[in-house]
Enzyme design. Structure first.
Site, PDB file in Angstrom:
ATOM      1  N   GLY A   1       6.966  15.710  20.860  1.00  0.00           N
ATOM      2  CA  GLY A   1       6.608  14.414  21.423  1.00  0.00           C
ATOM      3  C   GLY A   1       5.540  13.701  20.633  1.00  0.00           C
ATOM      4  O   GLY A   1       4.775  12.910  21.184  1.00  0.00           O
ATOM      5  N   GLY A   2       5.468  13.989  19.337  1.00  0.00           N
ATOM      6  CA  GLY A   2       4.457  13.378  18.487  1.00  0.00           C
ATOM      7  C   GLY A   2       4.657  11.882  18.311  1.00  0.00           C
ATOM      8  O   GLY A   2       5.658  11.297  18.745  1.00  0.00           O
ATOM      9  N   ARG A   3       3.719  11.279  17.635  1.00  0.00           N
ATOM     10  CA  ARG A   3       3.715   9.823  17.439  1.00  0.00           C
ATOM     11  C   ARG A   3       4.719   9.465  16.343  1.00  0.00           C
ATOM     12  O   ARG A   3       4.475   9.688  15.148  1.00  0.00           O
ATOM     13  CB  ARG A   3       2.303   9.377  17.063  1.00  0.00           C
ATOM     14  CG  ARG A   3       2.078   7.879  17.037  1.00  0.00           C
ATOM     15  CD  ARG A   3       0.587   7.586  16.902  1.00  0.00           C
ATOM     16  NE  ARG A   3       0.307   6.170  16.942  1.00  0.00           N
ATOM     17  CZ  ARG A   3       0.100   5.417  15.852  1.00  0.00           C
ATOM     18  NH1 ARG A   3       0.172   5.966  14.662  1.00  0.00           N
ATOM     19  NH2 ARG A   3      -0.171   4.136  15.971  1.00  0.00           N
TER      20      ARG A   3
ATOM     21  N   HIS B   1       0.716  22.252 -11.516  1.00  0.00           N
ATOM     22  CA  HIS B   1       0.839  23.661 -11.155  1.00  0.00           C
ATOM     23  C   HIS B   1      -0.403  24.460 -11.523  1.00  0.00           C
ATOM     24  O   HIS B   1      -0.770  25.404 -10.813  1.00  0.00           O
ATOM     25  CB  HIS B   1       2.095  24.258 -11.791  1.00  0.00           C
ATOM     26  CG  HIS B   1       3.338  23.978 -11.006  1.00  0.00           C
ATOM     27  ND1 HIS B   1       3.827  24.846 -10.056  1.00  0.00           N
ATOM     28  CD2 HIS B   1       4.174  22.911 -10.998  1.00  0.00           C
ATOM     29  CE1 HIS B   1       4.920  24.348  -9.515  1.00  0.00           C
ATOM     30  NE2 HIS B   1       5.154  23.164 -10.068  1.00  0.00           N
TER      31      HIS B   1
ATOM     32  N   ASN C   1      -0.043  18.766   2.783  1.00  0.00           N
ATOM     33  CA  ASN C   1      -0.237  19.041   4.200  1.00  0.00           C
ATOM     34  C   ASN C   1      -1.102  20.275   4.336  1.00  0.00           C
ATOM     35  O   ASN C   1      -0.886  21.277   3.651  1.00  0.00           O
ATOM     36  CB  ASN C   1       1.104  19.267   4.905  1.00  0.00           C
ATOM     37  CG  ASN C   1       0.932  19.608   6.373  1.00  0.00           C
ATOM     38  OD1 ASN C   1       0.840  20.765   6.743  1.00  0.00           O
ATOM     39  ND2 ASN C   1       0.873  18.581   7.189  1.00  0.00           N
ATOM     40  N   VAL C   2      -2.119  20.210   5.198  1.00  0.00           N
ATOM     41  CA  VAL C   2      -2.906  21.383   5.584  1.00  0.00           C
ATOM     42  C   VAL C   2      -3.070  21.326   7.100  1.00  0.00           C
ATOM     43  O   VAL C   2      -3.383  20.277   7.655  1.00  0.00           O
ATOM     44  CB  VAL C   2      -4.280  21.440   4.881  1.00  0.00           C
ATOM     45  CG1 VAL C   2      -4.125  21.855   3.429  1.00  0.00           C
ATOM     46  CG2 VAL C   2      -5.021  20.114   4.965  1.00  0.00           C
ATOM     47  N   ARG C   3      -2.842  22.457   7.765  1.00  0.00           N
ATOM     48  CA  ARG C   3      -2.803  22.437   9.222  1.00  0.00           C
ATOM     49  C   ARG C   3      -3.186  23.792   9.808  1.00  0.00           C
ATOM     50  O   ARG C   3      -3.075  24.825   9.147  1.00  0.00           O
ATOM     51  CB  ARG C   3      -1.397  22.065   9.706  1.00  0.00           C
ATOM     52  CG  ARG C   3      -0.340  23.049   9.242  1.00  0.00           C
ATOM     53  CD  ARG C   3       1.064  22.550   9.488  1.00  0.00           C
ATOM     54  NE  ARG C   3       2.079  23.503   9.029  1.00  0.00           N
ATOM     55  CZ  ARG C   3       2.525  23.577   7.786  1.00  0.00           C
ATOM     56  NH1 ARG C   3       2.061  22.746   6.870  1.00  0.00           N
ATOM     57  NH2 ARG C   3       3.438  24.476   7.459  1.00  0.00           N
TER      58      ARG C   3
ATOM     59  N   HIS D   1       3.116  14.916  -2.023  1.00  0.00           N
ATOM     60  CA  HIS D   1       2.968  15.277  -0.614  1.00  0.00           C
ATOM     61  C   HIS D   1       1.936  16.384  -0.495  1.00  0.00           C
ATOM     62  O   HIS D   1       1.882  17.294  -1.320  1.00  0.00           O
ATOM     63  CB  HIS D   1       4.315  15.758  -0.063  1.00  0.00           C
ATOM     64  CG  HIS D   1       4.215  16.535   1.207  1.00  0.00           C
ATOM     65  ND1 HIS D   1       4.359  17.904   1.258  1.00  0.00           N
ATOM     66  CD2 HIS D   1       3.964  16.139   2.484  1.00  0.00           C
ATOM     67  CE1 HIS D   1       4.219  18.319   2.494  1.00  0.00           C
ATOM     68  NE2 HIS D   1       3.977  17.279   3.267  1.00  0.00           N
TER      69      HIS D   1
ATOM     70  N   HIS E   1      22.266  20.893   1.368  1.00  0.00           N
ATOM     71  CA  HIS E   1      23.545  20.179   1.397  1.00  0.00           C
ATOM     72  C   HIS E   1      23.853  19.501   0.068  1.00  0.00           C
ATOM     73  O   HIS E   1      24.996  19.096  -0.176  1.00  0.00           O
ATOM     74  CB  HIS E   1      23.545  19.140   2.524  1.00  0.00           C
ATOM     75  CG  HIS E   1      22.516  18.069   2.376  1.00  0.00           C
ATOM     76  ND1 HIS E   1      21.159  18.287   2.523  1.00  0.00           N
ATOM     77  CD2 HIS E   1      22.636  16.745   2.087  1.00  0.00           C
ATOM     78  CE1 HIS E   1      20.507  17.159   2.342  1.00  0.00           C
ATOM     79  NE2 HIS E   1      21.374  16.205   2.074  1.00  0.00           N
TER      80      HIS E   1
END
Length: 310
Positions: A259-261, A149, A112-114, A110, A176
């Site tokens: 409300g994303g896709r 790493h 992610n960059v934002r 995975h 959990h």
């Protein structure tokens, strides 16, 4: 669109294409393209480009997603650390990917960059960055973990790695179940140190390091022979991936709350997963070793070679 937003958008679209090209070279199958756009005046405006591959010889599902959206009100998941921005309009853009290989000896990965920006009615606009990458093996190999790493540390530097590595271990944890999702990597959120220039530079270093971190592992493991037993265990561990994404992942929550896709948000899910009641691996098996030797947090940079260092 501000000059800084335009700069980030241009980089992210280029990053998406470079990663897709690298994955196509590994799999031999072209990615499909699904551009989308929200109608102006709705709860969420903006556009995106979903690139996906399903049923390839190497990747059972691979999704590399770009989105750039604007909303009238920041969702609660984005204002928990910034209550002064509650109710402010926002803009968010990023690239997110999840890759689920066929071969259970090849790990899921995975990235992610934002960047997010918000403009409250009173006060200055705020912008911050987030992202990282993490590895989720089904069968552990110390060599792969150390390589992943090491690339992460080289990308962000020793000081930030010392912060982002434990943050990743803490974030990608199923409370959990009291177990980690995988062997981690790096994770950062709400990063605004040094302003826009520092945050954007960090985004680029993380995004640019992805193929270097993952492609050699795919090349090393994709030819390994496997049986149905390994595929069954892969599907069982994928169930943990589903649980994390639906219960704990803030990115999934942000997308759904804003409300994303939905179709794009849930592309991160594995195509096949299963659950077993109170199942535990047999002692001494490679499946048991995943739990004992890989899921607990480790200092992978200084891991010493063993007889199983393949």
């Amino acid at each position: 669109m501000s000059p800084s937003t335009l700069l980030v958008r241009s980089y992210l679209l280029d990053l998406q294409q470079r990663i897709v090209s690298g994955l196509e070279a590994l799999d031999g199958t072209p990615f499909a393209a699904d551009p989308w756009q929200r109608e102006p005046g709705g709860r969420l405006e903006g556009d995106g480009l979903s690139r996906m591959l399903e049923g390839g010889p190497v990747f059972e599902r691979a999704a590399v997603l770009f989105s750039h959206v604007k909303g009238r009100v920041l969702p609660p998941s984005a204002t928990a650390a910034r209550p002064h921005l509650a109710g402010a309009p926002f803009e968010a853009l990023g690239v997110s990917l999840v890759i689920h290989p066929h071969n259970p000896f090849v790990p899921t990965v995975h990235l992610n960059v934002r960047m997010l920006t918000a403009q409250p009615e009173q006060g200055q606009a705020a912008s911050w960055f987030g992202g990282g990458m993490d590895l989720t093996p089904y069968y552990g190999f110390e060599r792969d973990a150390q390589h992943f790493h090491r690339v992460c540390q080289e990308a962000v530097g020793p000081e930030l790695y010392a912060r982002f590595k434990p943050a990743c271990d803490e974030y990608f944890f199923l409370k959990h179940r009291n177990e980690a999702r995988g062997i981690g990597g790096i994770f950062y959120d709400d990063f605004e140190e040094g302003g826009f220039d520092a945050g954007f530079a960090l985004m680029q270093r993380v995004g640019d390091a992805f193929l270097q971190a993952y492609a050699p592992i795919v090349e090393r493991r994709q030819g390994y022979a496997y049986e149905q037993r390994q595929r069954d265990f892969q599907a069982y561990r994928r169930g943990r991936y589903v649980e994390f994404n639906l219960v704990w992942d803030r990115g999934t929550l942000f997308g759904l709350q804003s409300g994303g896709r939905t179709e794009s948000i849930l592309l991160s899910m594995p195509p096949v997963a299963n659950w077993r009641y109170q199942w535990e691996p047999e002692a001494g098996t490679p499946e048991a070793r995943l739990y004992s030797d890989f899921l607990p947090p480790r200092d992978w940079l200084n891991a010493k070679p063993t007889a199983l260092w393949l």
